[in-house]
Design a protein around this motif. Structure first.
Motif, short mmCIF file in Angstrom:
data_model
loop_
_atom_site.label_atom_id
_atom_site.label_comp_id
_atom_site.label_asym_id
_atom_site.label_seq_id
_atom_site.Cartn_x
_atom_site.Cartn_y
_atom_site.Cartn_z
N LEU A 1 0.83 -1.20 0.00
CA LEU A 1 0.00 0.00 0.00
C LEU A 1 0.87 1.25 0.00
N LYS A 2 0.43 2.24 -0.78
CA LYS A 2 1.16 3.50 -0.91
C LYS A 2 0.29 4.67 -0.43
N PRO A 3 0.91 5.82 -0.17
CA PRO A 3 0.14 6.97 0.30
C PRO A 3 -1.07 7.26 -0.59
N GLY A 4 -2.20 7.48 0.06
CA GLY A 4 -3.42 7.81 -0.66
C GLY A 4 -4.29 6.62 -1.01
N ASP A 5 -3.76 5.40 -0.92
CA ASP A 5 -4.57 4.22 -1.24
C ASP A 5 -5.73 4.08 -0.25
N GLN A 6 -6.81 3.46 -0.73
CA GLN A 6 -7.97 3.23 0.13
C GLN A 6 -7.68 2.11 1.11
#
Length: 749
Positions: free
Chosen positions: A252-257
């Motif tokens: 998971l990366k920044p901004g992912d749900q």
């Protein structure tokens, strides 16, 4: 005829060449390769671990120039002796193993003494033995294998449906998930009862269920999955086949749900579902620490709001489902849940010990767990609590480590302390000017205290809790053999930060061939990740990122600038949405101050190298700070925080993803780069997405910037391994010393 000015220029050029020829040569490379082994095993009487036998004895292995010895300390007699007869045990081992065993190098590990000190159990490389210390007769217990460490991937998805059925505390029923809903079954009658009906594939009940202690209720949270994000990389040269392999990782990366958890409450007898409002935990980063109170009146959990500016401890009433906040931690920047969160529940008195930086420093507080009010602040002052070691509920005392207690000491040095719950009777268990490591007896009446600094070898003593005084002098390290190699200790150096007030601390490492009449380019080893501080504080003969580089003819430094942890909250907050800062304004001033004091430090030739977050920092040195830095080697760097793992980057850069991410990006600002840059990347890096380095390289290509790109096949998250280390050395020698490095065939033959 040559003019005077030309003669001066020729003289300066020749002088520089002569100096350069004395650095970065084959001789220096040979010494750089040998320095780790040259310094190895040259420090004696510096034990590493201490093991208590009940409360009265502590044993340890003490290192000698050749071999080791096992020693025993008696707290009652206040004396130290050998733990057993090394010669007799060596003779017994020789007979049993069929080979000659030296008494000063016994190949034994995992020692266990019985309380009478008459039986010793230990392991060799393949066997486990019991030794009668009266007769030294050995009994083979069985075979022994060194436990294999699991190589778990840090970012794997958690399987919420993977838990087994959960039995009730009264052992009468079992709860489980079936068709995404909650069911219970009577163990005796085998009658199955469905309790929930609203579960679905897209919003299902987790199988990690929790019965109330009285078996009357069940907490089952519904789970709405977040989005899936994978990173991909090619393993170009697998060991088991000729063709490459495609590898993937959940990442998971920044901004992912993110997933959404909704705790639900069920009454077993009535089959009733009690609604639980989500208002106080709506914008979730994570829900954690879900647990029932002993009296079944409620369950509590912790809520970390996305963006990390609100953190709550919440309680759900089991009769009404009403949610209330017991503790709410807020910050205009970030609540550092990942490094400073601490909670300890005192059930008897309905109190909670809680850590907070609300007064500007990390300190401990007592909360009323019923009302949610702060009863009192426990620790206070312009210094941080670093770690809670023990909470003694009976004596109402807390043992903890702190730093920055002494104005005349390095503010990062760990000291051990004790204090009462009410904030009174603050007691220093350690005061010596050093970084302390303490091993307490089980009853906390005695403790082994070992302390050192980078410029002071370890001293190990046994102390009494009551007096805090030394009762047995166990060991004082001997570094005379180390000093004979030409080794000198790193120098601890301080200079003022950008505010002109705050002290910035670092170390200076010089080569063993140091000559103050030479000019030395400067190399900074950097890691400015906000999760900690990084300049070494313990004594070490060798620092892998600095010592060997220094031997090539450099002065190597390491510094903790603003934006790193373990000082005040204001010191730390510099990193907030501002990772490009990296403490560089402080680092430049520190290096300038050092060069002003030591003219042999060539301030006009400054290099920098780092790995991971340090790789991002090294890249930023030339993108945002090329007015000062000339050469950088950046290994597996996160060059754009939008490309890296969510948890680390959102902690410091915030959520939602805003313009600050691009402003801090080496990739987005690649056209600003000046200087000589080498990028090193392992093709199988599953810590920092390899695409981060490749996108930075792509941006540099588009900006027509010259740089070196080194990709190491089969390598994961690292500084490049041996190959990367060789490339890094050569790059600095070539671009800082102006010397063509010797061939690898010459250096490494």
């Amino acid at each position: 005829m040559m003019t005077t000015s030309k003669k001066i220029n020729v003289f300066l050029t020749l002088s520089w060449c002569l100096i350069s020829q004395a650095q970065g040569t084959l001789k220096e490379y040979k010494r750089a390769n040998a320095v780790d082994s040259l310094f190895k095993n040259k420090v004696t009487n510096a034990p590493k671990e201490f093991h208590w036998i009940g409360n009265d004895y502590v044993w340890y292995s003490n290192n000698l120039l050749k071999g080791k010895e096992f020693l025993l300390v008696d707290t009652k007699q206040q004396k130290q002796t050998v733990a057993f007869d090394h010669d007799r045990l060596g003779q017994s081992l020789s007979k049993n193993l069929g080979k000659d065993i030296k008494s000063k190098d016994l190949p034994i590990e995992n020692l266990e003494f019985d309380k009478s000190l008459s039986i010793l159990v230990f392991t060799t490389d393949s066997l486990k033995f019991s030794c009668n210390l009266n007769t030294y007769e050995l009994t083979k217990i069985g075979s022994y294998k060194i436990p294999l460490k699991k190589d778990d991937y840090w970012g794997g998805n958690f399987d919420e449906l993977g838990n087994k059925p959960v039995g009730s505390p009264d052992s009468l029923q079992v709860a489980y998930i079936k068709n995404y809903n909650l069911y219970i079954k009577n163990k005796k009658t085998k009658v199955e009862t469905q309790l929930s009906y609203d579960g679905s594939k897209g919003f299902y009940y987790s199988s990690y269920l929790q019965w109330s202690p009285n078996s009357l209720e069940i907490m089952a949270y519904k789970m709405r999955p977040g989005e899936e994000h994978k990173i991909y990389f090619i393993e170009s040269s697998p060991k088991d086949q000729f063709q490459p392999k495609l590898q993937t990782r959940d990442y998971l990366k920044p901004g992912d749900q993110l997933p959404f958890k909704s705790p639900q409450l069920f009454v077993v007898a009535s089959k009733k579902q009690i609604p639980v409002a989500t208002d106080l935990f709506q914008e979730q980063y994570e829900l954690s620490e879900i647990k029932w109170k002993d009296d079944s009146s409620a369950f509590t959990f912790e809520y970390n709001q996305r963006g990390h500016q609100i953190y709550r401890v919440l309680e759900v009433n089991s009769a009404t489902g009403k949610v209330k906040a017991i503790i709410e931690e807020t910050s205009p920047t970030f609540v550092e849940y990942s490094g400073k969160r601490y909670r300890y529940d005192i059930k008897k008195s309905n109190e909670i010990i809680w850590a907070s930086e609300r007064d500007g420093w990390n300190h401990l507080y007592v909360y009323d767990a019923i009302t949610g009010k702060v009863k009192n602040q426990i620790t206070k002052g312009n210094w941080p609590v670093r770690e809670v070691v023990k909470v003694d509920e009976e004596k109402k005392q807390i043992y903890f480590t702190a730093s920055g207690l002494d104005k005349d000491q390095d503010p990062y040095l760990l000291q051990f302390c004790r204090i009462d719950f009410n904030g009174k009777n603050f007691t220093r268990l350690t005061t010596e000017n050093g970084n302390h490591k303490v091993t307490f007896s089980p009853d906390y009446k005695y403790y082994v205290d070992q302390y050192s600094r980078v410029d002071a070898a370890p001293i190990t003593v046994l102390k009494s809790i009551d007096s805090q005084k030394t009762i047995v002098e166990m060991q004082k390290a001997d570094i005379s053999a180390l000093q004979k190699t030409g080794w000198t200790a790193p120098e601890v150096f301080t200079a003022k930060a950008r505010d002109g007030k705050t002290d910035i601390w670092g170390v200076i490492v010089r080569p063993t061939t140091f000559d103050p009449n030479r000019k030395y380019p400067i190399i900074e080893y950097i890691y400015a990740g906000p999760q900690d501080s990084f300049v070494p504080k313990n004594f070490q003969p060798y620092y892998w990122a600095m010592s060997s580089l220094a031997e090539l003819g450099f002065i190597v430094v390491q510094i903790d600038g603003m934006g790193t942890s373990n000082r005040s909250k204001a010191f730390h907050d510099v990193c907030w949405k501002n990772l490009k800062d990296g403490g560089f304004p402080d680092r430049k001033l520190w290096i300038k101050a050092a060069a002003a004091k030591y003219p042999y430090m060539n301030i006009d030739k400054v290099g920098i190298h780092g790995t991971s977050a340090g790789g991002q920092n090294a890249g930023a040195a030339l993108v945002f700070n090329s007015d000062f830095y000339d050469v950088a080697v950046a290994s597996c760097g996160c060059h754009d925080n939008r490309m890296d793992k969510m948890w680390w980057n959102e902690q410091w850069m915030g959520y939602p993803v805003g313009p600050e991410y691009e402003a801090c990006s080496n990739t987005a600002n690649a056209a600003q780069l000046n200087g000589n840059l080498m990028l090193i990347l392992g093709e199988l890096d599953d810590n920092v997405d390899p695409a981060s380095t490749m996108q930075f390289a792509n941006a540099l290509v588009k900006a027509n910037k010259n740089f070196e790109l080194v990709i190491v096949p089969g390598l994961g998250h690292s500084a490049g391994g041996d190959f990367g280390e060789r490339k890094r050395r050569d790059y600095f020698v070539q671009h800082l010393l102006g010397v063509i490095p010797p061939t690898w065939e010459e250096i490494y033959k």
